[in-house]
Motif scaffolding. Structure first.
Motif, mmCIF file in Angstrom:
data_model
loop_
_atom_site.group_PDB
_atom_site.id
_atom_site.type_symbol
_atom_site.label_atom_id
_atom_site.label_comp_id
_atom_site.label_asym_id
_atom_site.label_seq_id
_atom_site.Cartn_x
_atom_site.Cartn_y
_atom_site.Cartn_z
ATOM 1 N N ASP A 191 3.830 -0.045 1.921
ATOM 2 C CA ASP A 191 2.666 0.823 2.045
ATOM 3 C C ASP A 191 1.379 0.148 1.582
ATOM 4 N N ASN A 192 1.512 -0.988 0.885
ATOM 5 C CA ASN A 192 0.351 -1.700 0.352
ATOM 6 C C ASN A 192 0.565 -3.203 0.493
ATOM 7 N N TYR A 193 -0.525 -3.918 0.362
ATOM 8 C CA TYR A 193 -0.434 -5.371 0.224
ATOM 9 C C TYR A 193 -0.153 -5.629 -1.256
ATOM 10 N N ASP A 194 1.121 -5.661 -1.607
ATOM 11 C CA ASP A 194 1.487 -5.832 -3.006
ATOM 12 C C ASP A 194 2.389 -7.050 -3.165
ATOM 13 N N LYS A 195 2.932 -7.215 -4.365
ATOM 14 C CA LYS A 195 3.755 -8.379 -4.668
ATOM 15 C C LYS A 195 4.980 -8.454 -3.752
ATOM 16 N N LEU A 196 5.635 -7.327 -3.502
ATOM 17 C CA LEU A 196 6.817 -7.328 -2.638
ATOM 18 C C LEU A 196 6.454 -7.720 -1.209
ATOM 19 N N TRP A 197 5.320 -7.206 -0.698
ATOM 20 C CA TRP A 197 4.843 -7.567 0.632
ATOM 21 C C TRP A 197 4.567 -9.069 0.687
ATOM 22 N N LEU A 198 3.850 -9.579 -0.303
ATOM 23 C CA LEU A 198 3.494 -10.997 -0.347
ATOM 24 C C LEU A 198 4.742 -11.876 -0.381
ATOM 25 N N GLU A 199 5.713 -11.515 -1.182
ATOM 26 C CA GLU A 199 6.957 -12.291 -1.271
ATOM 27 C C GLU A 199 7.722 -12.265 0.054
ATOM 28 N N PHE A 200 7.770 -11.079 0.687
ATOM 29 C CA PHE A 200 8.505 -10.961 1.949
ATOM 30 C C PHE A 200 7.825 -11.770 3.053
ATOM 31 N N VAL A 201 6.519 -11.635 3.178
ATOM 32 C CA VAL A 201 5.774 -12.393 4.195
ATOM 33 C C VAL A 201 5.927 -13.895 3.948
ATOM 34 N N VAL A 237 10.824 -3.670 10.110
ATOM 35 C CA VAL A 237 9.965 -3.787 8.939
ATOM 36 C C VAL A 237 8.628 -3.172 9.313
ATOM 37 N N ILE A 238 8.114 -2.309 8.436
ATOM 38 C CA ILE A 238 6.832 -1.632 8.655
ATOM 39 C C ILE A 238 5.908 -2.047 7.529
ATOM 40 N N GLY A 239 4.693 -2.445 7.884
ATOM 41 C CA GLY A 239 3.753 -2.804 6.835
ATOM 42 C C GLY A 239 2.465 -3.357 7.395
ATOM 43 N N GLY A 240 1.620 -3.808 6.497
ATOM 44 C CA GLY A 240 0.291 -4.274 6.860
ATOM 45 C C GLY A 240 0.272 -5.554 7.664
ATOM 46 N N VAL A 241 -0.665 -5.593 8.598
ATOM 47 C CA VAL A 241 -0.934 -6.781 9.407
ATOM 48 C C VAL A 241 -1.710 -7.777 8.560
ATOM 49 N N ALA A 242 -1.401 -9.031 8.719
ATOM 50 C CA ALA A 242 -2.216 -10.068 8.084
ATOM 51 C C ALA A 242 -3.414 -10.328 8.997
ATOM 52 N N ASN A 243 -4.445 -9.477 8.867
ATOM 53 C CA ASN A 243 -5.653 -9.627 9.687
ATOM 54 C C ASN A 243 -6.486 -10.812 9.187
ATOM 55 N N ASP A 244 -7.666 -11.031 9.761
ATOM 56 C CA ASP A 244 -8.466 -12.215 9.431
ATOM 57 C C ASP A 244 -8.710 -12.373 7.936
ATOM 58 N N LYS A 245 -9.145 -11.309 7.274
ATOM 59 C CA LYS A 245 -9.454 -11.398 5.852
ATOM 60 C C LYS A 245 -8.191 -11.632 5.028
ATOM 61 N N VAL A 246 -7.133 -10.924 5.367
ATOM 62 C CA VAL A 246 -5.864 -11.073 4.662
ATOM 63 C C VAL A 246 -5.281 -12.458 4.912
ATOM 64 N N ILE A 247 -5.394 -12.943 6.151
ATOM 65 C CA ILE A 247 -4.829 -14.251 6.483
ATOM 66 C C ILE A 247 -5.512 -15.361 5.699
ATOM 67 N N ARG A 248 -6.811 -15.239 5.468
ATOM 68 C CA ARG A 248 -7.510 -16.253 4.669
ATOM 69 C C ARG A 248 -6.956 -16.288 3.247
ATOM 70 N N THR A 249 -6.704 -15.120 2.680
ATOM 71 C CA THR A 249 -6.113 -15.061 1.343
ATOM 72 C C THR A 249 -4.710 -15.660 1.357
#
Length: 156
Positions: free
Chosen positions: A72-82, A97-109
């Motif tokens: 539901d969020n860009y959190d530690k579990l999401w980051l580890e899974f991606v 798997v359901i969750g946030g897209v790594a859009n332009d801003k997220v992809i840079r991070t």
């Protein structure tokens, strides 16, 4: 629920076998319920001089007992899974798997994190302010065939 998938071609019979490896949530067929998001994504084909298609489907997965992972969020579990998926290290057997897209801003991070420029704490600190645009990654061909029905394809 109505969902969308952009491509350079019409996709009436989607499958997971044509998916690229090392994507956000691994190999699978990616969908979104956000039409605008799908149309924006589809424009990358147009910029490359290719046709761009918006494929539209009915998606119903409520009647079955599927194995689903949801972020539901860009959190530690999401980051580890991606991170696992993008490095080809995911060995989970989720149907979806359901969750946030790594859009332009997220992809840079993410790129800065994967390249070692920033640590996990800094990456999560930057991601916490981003509101996820949800994507659905169907990783099971059985789920795809039973739950996703093509309704139409529109040329963008």
């Amino acid at each position: 629920m109505k969902v969308y998938h952009s491509s350079y071609t019409r996709i009436e019979r989607p499958d997971i076998f044509h998916s690229r490896d090392y994507l956000d949530f691994g190999k699978g067929f990616y969908l979104t319920h956000l039409r605008e998001q799908a149309e924006r994504y589809g424009m990358r084909f147009t910029r490359r001089g290719q046709e761009s298609w918006l494929n539209i489907y009915d998606f119903d997965f409520s009647d079955n007992d599927w194995k689903i992972l949801r972020f539901d969020n860009y959190d530690k579990l999401w980051l580890e899974f991606v991170s696992k998926c993008r490095n080809g290290l995911d060995d989970s057997d989720y149907d979806m798997v359901i969750g946030g897209v790594a859009n332009d801003k997220v992809i840079r991070t993410l790129d800065r994190y994967f390249n070692g420029e920033i640590n996990e704490e800094v990456a999560l600190g930057l991601l916490i302010f981003e509101k996820p645009n949800i994507q659905y990654c169907i990783r099971s061909q059985d789920m795809l065939e039973r739950c996703v029905k093509h309704t139409e394809s529109l040329k963008l």
